[in-house]
Design an enzyme around this catalytic site. Structure first.
Site, PDB file in Angstrom:
ATOM      1  N   GLN A  22       0.816  -1.212   0.000  1.00 17.93           N
ATOM      2  CA  GLN A  22       0.000   0.000   0.000  1.00 17.93           C
ATOM      3  C   GLN A  22       0.853   1.266   0.000  1.00 17.93           C
ATOM      4  OE1 GLN A  22      -3.782   0.472   2.576  1.00 17.93           O
ATOM      5  NE2 GLN A  22      -2.140   1.153   3.908  1.00 17.93           N
ATOM      6  N   TYR A 146       3.510  -8.202  16.855  1.00 16.34           N
ATOM      7  CA  TYR A 146       3.782  -7.218  15.793  1.00 16.34           C
ATOM      8  C   TYR A 146       4.541  -6.025  16.355  1.00 16.34           C
ATOM      9  CZ  TYR A 146       2.803  -3.375  12.550  1.00 16.34           C
ATOM     10  OH  TYR A 146       2.908  -2.289  11.717  1.00 16.34           O
ATOM     11  N   TRP A 171      -2.501   3.746  11.982  1.00 16.24           N
ATOM     12  CA  TRP A 171      -3.806   3.494  11.373  1.00 16.24           C
ATOM     13  C   TRP A 171      -3.791   3.801   9.866  1.00 16.24           C
ATOM     14  CZ3 TRP A 171      -8.611   4.786  14.843  1.00 16.24           C
ATOM     15  CH2 TRP A 171      -8.422   4.238  16.120  1.00 16.24           C
TER      16      TRP A 171
END
Length: 316
Positions: A22, A146, A171
């Site tokens: 992304q 993570y 986010w």
């Protein structure tokens, strides 16, 4: 991307490990918008596996040699990451390889080649129990696999001796790949109502905005005007909950935001614990003379405009 008056207009060659993701795709688009002055080389994980030392050595060497031959200045922006937060709980060794061992190798090779490195990290390195936005020098305390692997990656980069910066964000969502915002878009058309967690607070960040910010940072580093602080925070400003973000998505779609109903974290258990509060202060970013991030709600509106533009182009 705004640039300070007098900034060096040197041509750049930027290597982006994780180029198929992304953020990587948005870095390519942001580089393209700057014209021929900036060349972004963005191999996907199938082309450059950051856990393979030989591949890392070859990629950074090719970048450095190619930049020298063309009169460009070389910078590495590491967007490669294992981001499956829940899966990392059972696959921490794999996550560690990508999120910690990979950055360690990149930093070592960048150090040997004299190539600056910008490494992207996350709000999940913090414990999530703060009552005000996190500053870069606040104590870390990751609560998930993570987060632990990303914190280890930060330590590896900053302790490598390389000319390196860590940029934490939060986010993240964008027009490519899967993310929370795109999931909410899909659910709006298939659910009458849905419940979304309303007791986790953070700052949604549009990956296209982050990409432009990272390229601005790379330009400053290449021009000899790098920030003194080696850890910076970049996020769209303001804060909301996941429920608040979902309602904003519905509003952008022209749907009733009240169809999104608040629930608690306990009502929606996940394998990996999430930070209750992980808002990042961007004071370090603006203090470094970099362009201030815009409010998260404005960025979300821009995301929808970009998504509509892409859809329109695809139909032509």
């Amino acid at each position: 991307m705004s640039r300070a008056t007098g900034a060096d207009d040197a041509e750049l060659a930027i290597l982006v490990p994780g180029g198929g993701g992304q953020l990587g795709r948005d870095l390519v688009a942001a580089g393209r918008a700057l014209g021929e002055r900036v060349e972004v080389i963005a191999p996907g994980s199938d082309e450059l596996d950051v856990t393979e030392p030989g591949a890392v050595v070859e990629a950074v060497a090719d970048l450095a040699v190619g930049a020298a031959q063309t009169g460009r200045r070389a910078v590495v922006v590491n967007a490669a990451a294992y981001t499956a937060v829940d899966a990392a709980e059972e696959n921490e060794e794999t996550a560690f390889a990508v999120n910690a061992d990979g950055p360690r190798m990149l930093a070592a090779v960048c150090s040997s080649r004299g190539v600056p490195l910008v490494h992207v990290s996350t709000d999940y390195v913090f414990p999530g129990d703060a009552e005000r936005p996190y500053e870069p020098d606040d104590p870390l305390g990751p609560r998930s696999a993570y987060g632990r692997t990303k914190a280890a990656g930060e330590d590896a980069v900053l302790g490598s001796g390389a000319l390196a910066w860590v940029v934490r964000t939060s986010w993240l969502y964008g027009t490519s790949g899967r993310n929370f915002v795109k999931t909410m878009i899909d659910l709006e058309s298939t659910r009458d109502t849905l419940s979304v967690v309303d007791d986790q607070v953070g700052s949604p960040t549009y990956s296209a905005d982050l990409a432009r910010g990272l390229l601005e940072l790379a330009e400053r580093i290449a021009s000899g005007r790098a920030p003194k602080s080696t850890v910076l925070h970049y996020a769209n400003t303001g804060e909301t909950t996941w429920c608040g973000l979902a309602r904003a998505v519905f509003a952008e779609l022209g749907a009733d935001p009240q169809r999104v109903r608040p629930c608690t974290t306990e009502e929606f258990p996940r394998p990996a614990p999430r930070p209750a509060y992980s808002v990042l202060s961007t004071a370090s970013w603006t203090a470094a003379g970099l362009s201030a991030p815009r409010p998260w709600r404005d960025a979300l509106a821009a995301f929808f405009a970009d998504l509509r533009s892409q859809d329109s182009s695809a139909r032509r």
